[in-house]
Design an enzyme around this catalytic site. Structure first.
Site, short mmCIF file in Angstrom:
data_model
loop_
_atom_site.label_atom_id
_atom_site.label_comp_id
_atom_site.label_asym_id
_atom_site.label_seq_id
_atom_site.Cartn_x
_atom_site.Cartn_y
_atom_site.Cartn_z
N ASN A 25 0.92 -26.44 -41.15
CA ASN A 25 0.98 -26.88 -42.70
C ASN A 25 1.91 -27.90 -42.82
O ASN A 25 3.06 -28.23 -42.36
CB ASN A 25 1.08 -26.37 -43.61
CG ASN A 25 -0.13 -25.14 -43.72
OD1 ASN A 25 -1.01 -24.97 -43.26
ND2 ASN A 25 0.27 -23.96 -44.74
N HIS B 31 3.18 -29.60 -36.98
CA HIS B 31 2.32 -30.69 -37.19
C HIS B 31 3.20 -32.13 -38.58
O HIS B 31 2.61 -32.61 -38.28
CB HIS B 31 1.46 -30.60 -37.96
CG HIS B 31 0.29 -29.58 -37.34
ND1 HIS B 31 -1.06 -29.29 -37.52
CD2 HIS B 31 0.10 -29.38 -35.51
CE1 HIS B 31 -1.83 -28.35 -35.94
NE2 HIS B 31 -0.87 -28.95 -34.86
#
Ligand code: OAD
Length: 246
Positions: free
Chosen positions: A104, A120
């Site tokens: 997330n 990410h």
């Protein structure tokens, strides 16, 4: 299913690795990527999450991420995020290893208190393409105007998001954690994006107990995994309690 749905109780020598995805933040009000007809906030993920999209149409990509950044100010961590922080705290008291990895880009784990590997990238962070400087904060939310870098002055700040075709962050640290995992949980992820999707099979291959929480069985669910169906905000507090009390 014949497998026990309980881990525990955990003790010294155990190492819990948790991988989270968009589903854990769904109960806080943030949209997942592949729900609702495969669109993310009305866009194909590939149209706003590739270096090619940024090169072709930076204004659209900038506006998209500025809106996502603004949305962070409207949401709060939920019981799922809080349960994982409770597990991290209890683990350190018991001599149990704990690693939290998230796909997330929201900051809800951090706001719940957790130490997390955001593989990410992070919405609250911008990165200068000229000088590499990282700039944190959610004060600048203008959707039309690019922000100059506070270090070099170039208007070259991009979202610090790992787009398709780019290398995720901290793969070395993730590999180290996976080498000693004894209990692995994937929560709120469809198992569709590599390399995160490969962690579940990596955990199985070193003999860890494997748990998967989602609303629907993800693509990479295996017959040895314990599938904990349901919303993360309800399932994770129970799973954490079972880790701590057995
Ligand atoms: P997805 O949108 O692909 O999958 C969300 C998963 O969460 C599904 O398996 C749902 O069943 C589950 N889910 C939905 N609501 C839930 C809830 N309340 N509780 C528990 N589970 C729930 O999201 P990700 O797997 O995180 O990459 O997507 C992976 C990556 O694809 C993202 O990190 C992003 C995207 O491209 C980048 O931005 C680089």
């Amino acid at each position: 299913m014949s497998h026990s749905t309980s881990t525990g109780p955990l003790g010294p020598g155990d190492h819990v690795v948790v991988l989270t995805g968009a589903g854990i933040s769904a109960d806080s009000g943030l949209a997942t990527f592949r729900g609702g007809g495969g669109l993310w906030e009305g866009h194909r993920v590939e149209d706003v999450a590739t270096p090619e999209a940024w090169a072709r149409d930076p204004a659209t990509v900038w506006r998209f991420y500025q809106l996502r950044r603004a949305a962070l100010l409207e949401v709060e961590p939920n019981a799922g995020h809080r349960a994982l922080f409770e597990l991290e705290s209890a683990a350190s008291e018991r001599g149990v290893g704990f690693t939290l990895i998230t796909q997330n880009v929201d900051d809800l784990h951090q706001r719940a208190g957790s130490t997390v590997i955001p593989m990410h990238g992070q919405l609250q962070r911008l990165r200068c393409e000229t000088c590499g400087h990282f700039q944190d904060g959610l004060e600048y939310l203008d959707t039309e105007t690019f922000l100059p870098c506070s270090q070099c002055g170039d208007p070259s700040l991009r979202p610090d998001i790992v787009w398709f075709g780019e290398m995720p962050y901290d793969l070395d640290a993730i590999e180290v954690a996976m080498s000693s995992v004894t209990h692995f949980l994937a929560s709120g992820t469809s198992g569709a994006v590599y390399p995160a999707s490969g962690l579940l099979s990596a955990a199985r291959s070193v003999g860890a107990q494997t748990f998967v929480n989602a609303l629907d069985a993800p693509e990479n669910l295996g017959h040895k995994d314990v599938f904990l169906e349901g919303s993360a905000s309800q399932v994770l507090p129970q799973w954490v309690a079972s880790c701590l009390r057995g």
